[in-house]
Design an enzyme around this catalytic site. Structure first.
Site, PDB file in Angstrom:
ATOM      1  N   LYS A 136     -32.427  28.940 -87.399  1.00 13.69           N
ATOM      2  CA  LYS A 136     -32.572  27.488 -87.621  1.00 13.69           C
ATOM      3  C   LYS A 136     -33.933  27.146 -88.221  1.00 13.69           C
ATOM      4  CE  LYS A 136     -31.791  26.006 -83.380  1.00 13.69           C
ATOM      5  NZ  LYS A 136     -31.611  27.256 -82.625  1.00 13.69           N
ATOM      6  N   ARG A 183     -29.622  19.109 -78.527  1.00 12.54           N
ATOM      7  CA  ARG A 183     -29.071  20.345 -77.978  1.00 12.54           C
ATOM      8  C   ARG A 183     -27.919  20.074 -77.028  1.00 12.54           C
ATOM      9  NH1 ARG A 183     -33.934  23.664 -78.883  1.00 12.54           N
ATOM     10  NH2 ARG A 183     -33.565  25.809 -78.342  1.00 12.54           N
ATOM     11  N   ARG A 186     -38.995  39.446 -83.262  1.00 12.96           N
ATOM     12  CA  ARG A 186     -39.492  38.337 -84.083  1.00 12.96           C
ATOM     13  C   ARG A 186     -40.999  38.145 -83.909  1.00 12.96           C
ATOM     14  NH1 ARG A 186     -36.518  32.611 -83.627  1.00 12.96           N
ATOM     15  NH2 ARG A 186     -37.025  32.779 -81.420  1.00 12.96           N
ATOM     16  N   ARG A 221     -43.567  34.979 -79.518  1.00  7.37           N
ATOM     17  CA  ARG A 221     -43.316  33.871 -78.603  1.00  7.37           C
ATOM     18  C   ARG A 221     -43.123  34.383 -77.177  1.00  7.37           C
ATOM     19  NH1 ARG A 221     -38.786  29.924 -81.013  1.00  7.37           N
ATOM     20  NH2 ARG A 221     -38.334  29.899 -78.793  1.00  7.37           N
ATOM     21  N   ARG A 237     -31.381  32.035 -72.497  1.00  6.94           N
ATOM     22  CA  ARG A 237     -31.326  30.987 -73.541  1.00  6.94           C
ATOM     23  C   ARG A 237     -29.963  30.990 -74.220  1.00  6.94           C
ATOM     24  NH1 ARG A 237     -36.344  32.916 -76.646  1.00  6.94           N
ATOM     25  NH2 ARG A 237     -35.802  31.436 -78.272  1.00  6.94           N
TER      26      ARG A 237
HETATM   27  P1  AMP Z   1     -36.714  26.694 -79.547  1.00  4.43           P
HETATM   28  O1  AMP Z   1     -38.004  26.999 -80.230  1.00  4.43           O
HETATM   29  O2  AMP Z   1     -35.905  25.658 -80.262  1.00  4.43           O
HETATM   30  O3  AMP Z   1     -35.915  27.946 -79.252  1.00  4.43           O
HETATM   31  O4  AMP Z   1     -37.082  26.048 -78.132  1.00  4.43           O
HETATM   32  C1  AMP Z   1     -37.857  26.744 -77.168  1.00  4.43           C
HETATM   33  C2  AMP Z   1     -37.675  26.111 -75.805  1.00  4.43           C
HETATM   34  O5  AMP Z   1     -38.128  24.739 -75.845  1.00  4.43           O
HETATM   35  C3  AMP Z   1     -36.222  26.024 -75.327  1.00  4.43           C
HETATM   36  O6  AMP Z   1     -35.780  27.223 -74.701  1.00  4.43           O
HETATM   37  C4  AMP Z   1     -36.302  24.842 -74.352  1.00  4.43           C
HETATM   38  O7  AMP Z   1     -36.899  25.231 -73.134  1.00  4.43           O
HETATM   39  C5  AMP Z   1     -37.287  23.910 -75.050  1.00  4.43           C
HETATM   40  N1  AMP Z   1     -36.569  22.968 -75.966  1.00  4.43           N
HETATM   41  C6  AMP Z   1     -36.647  22.924 -77.319  1.00  4.43           C
HETATM   42  N2  AMP Z   1     -35.876  21.946 -77.814  1.00  4.43           N
HETATM   43  C7  AMP Z   1     -35.281  21.355 -76.740  1.00  4.43           C
HETATM   44  C8  AMP Z   1     -34.352  20.282 -76.587  1.00  4.43           C
HETATM   45  N3  AMP Z   1     -33.853  19.619 -77.646  1.00  4.43           N
HETATM   46  N4  AMP Z   1     -33.972  19.952 -75.333  1.00  4.43           N
HETATM   47  C9  AMP Z   1     -34.480  20.588 -74.251  1.00  4.43           C
HETATM   48  N5  AMP Z   1     -35.323  21.622 -74.330  1.00  4.43           N
HETATM   49  C10 AMP Z   1     -35.746  22.011 -75.556  1.00  4.43           C
END
Ligand code: AMP
Length: 219
Positions: A13, A85, A124, A159, A170
């Protein structure tokens, strides 16, 4: 233009959102990046979000939606990466956009097998320079110099939540919400799905061809 990126963690994404942002001159809003910044700056919001992030769980909707609210004002075109999400977040976004006389144009789903995702995310690495944010993979998209970004020369970081245990959680969290959110955008007639494998190198041309195809289908 308002585009929503959908797909599991590690499905690409962020990479596609960056290409879309460049091609269509859109503001790239990544809730994951926003939360990571808050964590890095040790803000109250960051400390709260970290509790969920380190377990691979979603940060509660009220925190996430409030954080987004301040960011979308005055942005003509946006590509959302990692938001919404779930259905509650999707409805909240629709409401926020409606107030500004805007609406979602496309929900682009990247569909990639789970086994590819685990392989991809563990390896990554991301450029630590926020302005750049280039994404590498130690197996198939290696930087020219170990640990250094090819584009801007900043150090690469891993990360904290890109470890196998957290990724599996996740993925579970993603799959438990995927159906409702995909159905939501399908019913809105906004869903376009692309099937990919981890090793696919996504280019600007590919992204442009998806947009063209979507336009043709919508006609
Ligand atoms: P990402 O970088 O999009 O994989 O997000 C990393 C982490 O941030 C996720 O595993 C969630 O803990 C939190 N997070 C990111 N976007 C959201 C969202 N829209 N709603 C809730 N938690 C989020």
């Amino acid at each position: 233009m308002i585009i929503i990126m959908l797909g599991a963690p590690g499905s690409g994404k962020g990479t596609v959102a960056k290409l879309l942002s460049k091609t269509l001159n859109l503001v790239h809003i990544s809730t994951g990046d926003m939360f990571r910044e808050e964590v890095q700056n040790h803000t109250e919001l960051g400390m709260e979000a970290q509790k969920y992030m380190e377990k691979g769980e979603l940060v509660p909707d009220e925190i996430t939606i409030k954080m987004i609210q301040g960011r979308i004002q005055n942005s003509e075109g946006v590509v959302f990466d990692g938001f919404p999400r779930n259905k509650a977040q999707a409805l909240a976004l629709n409401e926020m956009l409606e107030v500004q006389n805007k609406k979602i144009d496309l929900a682009l789903q990247l569909n990639i097998p789970d086994e590819d995702i685990i392989y991809r995310t563990v390896k990554r690495r991301t450029c630590s320079n926020k302005e750049c944010g280039a994404i590498y993979n130690l197996e198939y998209r290696k930087p020219k110099v170990d640990g250094i970004c090819d584009i801007c020369g900043s150090p690469l970081t891993k990360r904290a939540d890109d470890n196998e245990e957290t990724i599996k959680n996740r993925l579970n969290v993603y799959h438990s919400r995927a159906e409702e959110i995909l159905k939501f955008f399908e019913e809105e007639n906004l869903l376009y799905t692309v099937n990919l494998r981890a090793k696919d190198n996504i280019t600007e041309e590919m992204v442009k061809s998806w947009l063209e195809d979507y336009k043709t289908i919508k006609k």
